[in-house]
Structure formats: C-alpha cells, structure tokens
Design a protein around this motif. Structure first.
Motif, PDB file in Angstrom:
ATOM      1  N   GLY A  26       0.779  -1.266   0.068  1.00 24.93           N
ATOM      2  CA  GLY A  26       0.142   0.013   0.101  1.00 24.93           C
ATOM      3  C   GLY A  26       0.912   1.435   0.259  1.00 24.93           C
ATOM      4  O   GLY A  26       0.189   2.322   0.034  1.00 24.93           O
ATOM      5  N   LEU A  27       2.119   1.039  -0.262  1.00 25.49           N
ATOM      6  CA  LEU A  27       2.964   2.337  -0.263  1.00 25.49           C
ATOM      7  C   LEU A  27       4.091   2.154  -1.035  1.00 25.49           C
ATOM      8  O   LEU A  27       4.419   0.757  -1.556  1.00 25.49           O
ATOM      9  N   THR A  28       4.868   3.070  -1.682  1.00 24.25           N
ATOM     10  CA  THR A  28       5.953   2.957  -2.667  1.00 24.25           C
ATOM     11  C   THR A  28       7.357   2.710  -1.733  1.00 24.25           C
ATOM     12  O   THR A  28       7.750   3.729  -1.130  1.00 24.25           O
ATOM     13  N   PHE A  29       7.313   1.474  -1.330  1.00 27.59           N
ATOM     14  CA  PHE A  29       8.346   1.140  -0.429  1.00 27.59           C
ATOM     15  C   PHE A  29       9.592   1.782  -0.410  1.00 27.59           C
ATOM     16  O   PHE A  29      10.090   2.371   0.667  1.00 27.59           O
ATOM     17  N   SER A  30      10.202   1.839  -1.576  1.00 19.48           N
ATOM     18  CA  SER A  30      11.456   2.304  -1.564  1.00 19.48           C
ATOM     19  C   SER A  30      11.639   3.913  -1.403  1.00 19.48           C
ATOM     20  O   SER A  30      12.658   4.604  -1.273  1.00 19.48           O
ATOM     21  N   SER A  31      10.420   4.444  -1.135  1.00 20.73           N
ATOM     22  CA  SER A  31      10.342   5.922  -0.944  1.00 20.73           C
ATOM     23  C   SER A  31      10.266   6.342   0.451  1.00 20.73           C
ATOM     24  O   SER A  31      10.424   7.465   1.023  1.00 20.73           O
ATOM     25  N   TYR A  32      10.150   5.167   1.263  1.00 20.38           N
ATOM     26  CA  TYR A  32      10.102   5.329   2.697  1.00 20.38           C
ATOM     27  C   TYR A  32      11.431   4.951   3.713  1.00 20.38           C
ATOM     28  O   TYR A  32      11.740   3.505   3.602  1.00 20.38           O
ATOM     29  N   ALA A  33      11.929   5.691   4.583  1.00 16.19           N
ATOM     30  CA  ALA A  33      13.043   5.178   5.416  1.00 16.19           C
ATOM     31  C   ALA A  33      12.173   4.394   6.493  1.00 16.19           C
ATOM     32  O   ALA A  33      11.099   4.578   6.736  1.00 16.19           O
ATOM     33  N   MET A  34      12.849   3.214   6.927  1.00 17.45           N
ATOM     34  CA  MET A  34      12.009   2.291   7.848  1.00 17.45           C
ATOM     35  C   MET A  34      12.622   2.164   9.153  1.00 17.45           C
ATOM     36  O   MET A  34      14.003   2.199   8.987  1.00 17.45           O
ATOM     37  N   SER A  35      12.031   1.952  10.212  1.00 19.63           N
ATOM     38  CA  SER A  35      12.741   1.830  11.684  1.00 19.63           C
ATOM     39  C   SER A  35      11.934   0.333  12.221  1.00 19.63           C
ATOM     40  O   SER A  35      10.965  -0.128  11.907  1.00 19.63           O
ATOM     41  N   TRP A  36      12.779   0.078  13.181  1.00 23.95           N
ATOM     42  CA  TRP A  36      12.154  -1.083  14.135  1.00 23.95           C
ATOM     43  C   TRP A  36      12.071  -0.494  15.508  1.00 23.95           C
ATOM     44  O   TRP A  36      13.083   0.430  15.823  1.00 23.95           O
ATOM     45  N   PHE A  47      12.991   3.161  20.307  1.00 27.04           N
ATOM     46  CA  PHE A  47      13.852   3.052  18.846  1.00 27.04           C
ATOM     47  C   PHE A  47      15.162   2.090  19.075  1.00 27.04           C
ATOM     48  O   PHE A  47      15.538   2.245  19.860  1.00 27.04           O
ATOM     49  N   ILE A  48      14.889   1.230  18.188  1.00 24.60           N
ATOM     50  CA  ILE A  48      16.116   0.245  18.173  1.00 24.60           C
ATOM     51  C   ILE A  48      17.159   0.402  16.841  1.00 24.60           C
ATOM     52  O   ILE A  48      18.307   0.110  16.778  1.00 24.60           O
ATOM     53  N   ALA A  49      16.394   0.349  15.677  1.00 20.50           N
ATOM     54  CA  ALA A  49      17.300   0.334  14.630  1.00 20.50           C
ATOM     55  C   ALA A  49      16.634   1.141  13.215  1.00 20.50           C
ATOM     56  O   ALA A  49      15.299   1.038  13.043  1.00 20.50           O
ATOM     57  N   HIS A  50      17.278   1.766  12.251  1.00 16.80           N
ATOM     58  CA  HIS A  50      16.795   2.489  11.205  1.00 16.80           C
ATOM     59  C   HIS A  50      17.634   2.434  10.122  1.00 16.80           C
ATOM     60  O   HIS A  50      18.626   2.212  10.159  1.00 16.80           O
ATOM     61  N   ILE A  51      16.675   2.326   8.898  1.00 15.56           N
ATOM     62  CA  ILE A  51      17.493   2.288   7.834  1.00 15.56           C
ATOM     63  C   ILE A  51      17.026   3.222   6.828  1.00 15.56           C
ATOM     64  O   ILE A  51      15.819   3.491   6.645  1.00 15.56           O
ATOM     65  N   ALA A  61      19.952   1.834  18.164  1.00 15.88           N
ATOM     66  CA  ALA A  61      20.221   2.350  19.566  1.00 15.88           C
ATOM     67  C   ALA A  61      21.639   1.665  20.119  1.00 15.88           C
ATOM     68  O   ALA A  61      21.929   0.678  19.783  1.00 15.88           O
ATOM     69  N   ASP A  62      21.885   2.181  21.221  1.00 15.60           N
ATOM     70  CA  ASP A  62      23.273   1.829  21.842  1.00 15.60           C
ATOM     71  C   ASP A  62      23.285   0.480  22.302  1.00 15.60           C
ATOM     72  O   ASP A  62      23.964  -0.555  22.584  1.00 15.60           O
ATOM     73  N   SER A  63      21.837   0.019  22.839  1.00 12.92           N
ATOM     74  CA  SER A  63      21.611  -1.169  23.515  1.00 12.92           C
ATOM     75  C   SER A  63      21.537  -2.409  22.635  1.00 12.92           C
ATOM     76  O   SER A  63      21.650  -3.551  22.946  1.00 12.92           O
ATOM     77  N   VAL A  64      21.539  -2.109  21.197  1.00 11.44           N
ATOM     78  CA  VAL A  64      21.375  -3.233  20.303  1.00 11.44           C
ATOM     79  C   VAL A  64      22.713  -3.293  19.604  1.00 11.44           C
ATOM     80  O   VAL A  64      22.762  -4.267  18.586  1.00 11.44           O
ATOM     81  N   LYS A  65      23.325  -2.104  19.355  1.00 12.45           N
ATOM     82  CA  LYS A  65      24.694  -2.079  18.382  1.00 12.45           C
ATOM     83  C   LYS A  65      25.692  -3.205  18.363  1.00 12.45           C
ATOM     84  O   LYS A  65      25.956  -3.643  19.796  1.00 12.45           O
ATOM     85  N   GLY A  66      25.953  -3.572  17.421  1.00 15.37           N
ATOM     86  CA  GLY A  66      26.905  -4.756  17.255  1.00 15.37           C
ATOM     87  C   GLY A  66      26.125  -6.040  17.557  1.00 15.37           C
ATOM     88  O   GLY A  66      26.966  -7.041  17.216  1.00 15.37           O
ATOM     89  N   GLY A 107      14.116   8.774  15.534  1.00 12.62           N
ATOM     90  CA  GLY A 107      14.096   8.224  16.694  1.00 12.62           C
ATOM     91  C   GLY A 107      13.078   8.442  17.608  1.00 12.62           C
ATOM     92  O   GLY A 107      12.647   7.830  18.619  1.00 12.62           O
ATOM     93  N   SER A 108      11.938   9.402  17.042  1.00 12.90           N
ATOM     94  CA  SER A 108      10.759   9.574  17.840  1.00 12.90           C
ATOM     95  C   SER A 108       9.633   8.800  17.166  1.00 12.90           C
ATOM     96  O   SER A 108       9.311   8.869  15.879  1.00 12.90           O
ATOM     97  N   PRO A 109       8.828   7.942  18.038  1.00 15.87           N
ATOM     98  CA  PRO A 109       7.774   7.187  17.632  1.00 15.87           C
ATOM     99  C   PRO A 109       6.544   8.330  16.656  1.00 15.87           C
ATOM    100  O   PRO A 109       5.847   7.758  15.822  1.00 15.87           O
TER     101      PRO A 109
END
Length: 125
Positions: A26-36, A47-51, A61-66, A107-109
């Motif tokens: 339902g969206l042009t996926f490649s036009s949107y940055a995504m996060s978990w 927030f934990i990860a962004h692409i 996020a520092d808590s999951v980096k690496g 970083g902000s929901p």
C-alpha cells in the motif's frame, strides 16, 4: 491503505538469534525510510534500528549496536531485523514503522505514520 506485517518473533534462550521480517504494502516502499521499535510491558516504545530508503545508511540504539542488523529488500517490499546474542532485556513486542518524511528524526515514534501490529520476542535466561 498502508499495511505493515511483522513476522519471525518467538521464544529463544539467551544467546540465541531471531530474524524478524516486515512486509509492506500500500505504499511505494523504496520511498520510505524504515525503523524497528520495541515495547516491553509497562515501558515506553523504544527506537532500536533505522534504515534509509536505499538501505545505504543505518542507525542503531546503543542497547543493540553490534548485536542487531537492519536491512531491506526494496524489490520485495520487506525490511528485516537480524537479532543475535539475545538477552532477557530484549524481551518485548517488536514493531516496524515507516518514517513519514526523510526530513524527520528517526528516533521519535511520533514521526512515523504507519505501524505494524507487532511480533512478540521472548528471551529466557
């Protein structure tokens, strides 16, 4: 309408791995940055990860980096989260989300317009 569907959650022992997927429609996926993000009981959504849209830039996020790796396949309209070395503190419902504008902070929901229903990840010690 926009639909994000997460999958891949489950129960794992500490030190284990899981790979989450989020299929978008339902969206042009490649036009949107995504996060978990994730949300543990009685805690705020975290927030934990962004692409970026192309996948060329990632942030964690520092808590999951690496330990966690975010990736995407624009041809399949899917974003992934590879989670390694899991520990009980990673127990939460995990959500993927589409950033409303690349000009907004990741970083902000409140900057996300579309969310999945979430997938539960439980890590036992």
């Amino acid at each position: 309408q926009v639909q994000l569907v997460e999958s891949g959650g489950g129960s794992v022992q500490a030190g284990g791995s899981l790979k989450l997927s989020c299929a978008a429609s339902g969206l042009t996926f490649s036009s949107y940055a995504m996060s978990w993000f994730r949300q543990a009981p009685e805690k705020a959504r975290e927030f934990i990860a962004h692409i970026s849209r192309s996948g060329g830039n990632t942030h964690y996020a520092d808590s999951v980096k690496g330990r966690f790796t975010i990736s995407r396949d624009n041809a399949k309209n899917t974003v992934f989260l590879q989670m390694n070395s899991l520990n009980p503190e990673d127990t939460a419902v995990y959500y993927c989300a589409a950033l409303r504008s690349p000009l907004l902070g990741y970083g902000s929901p409140t900057n996300y317009g579309s969310w999945g229903q979430g997938t539960q990840v439980t890590v036992s010690s």
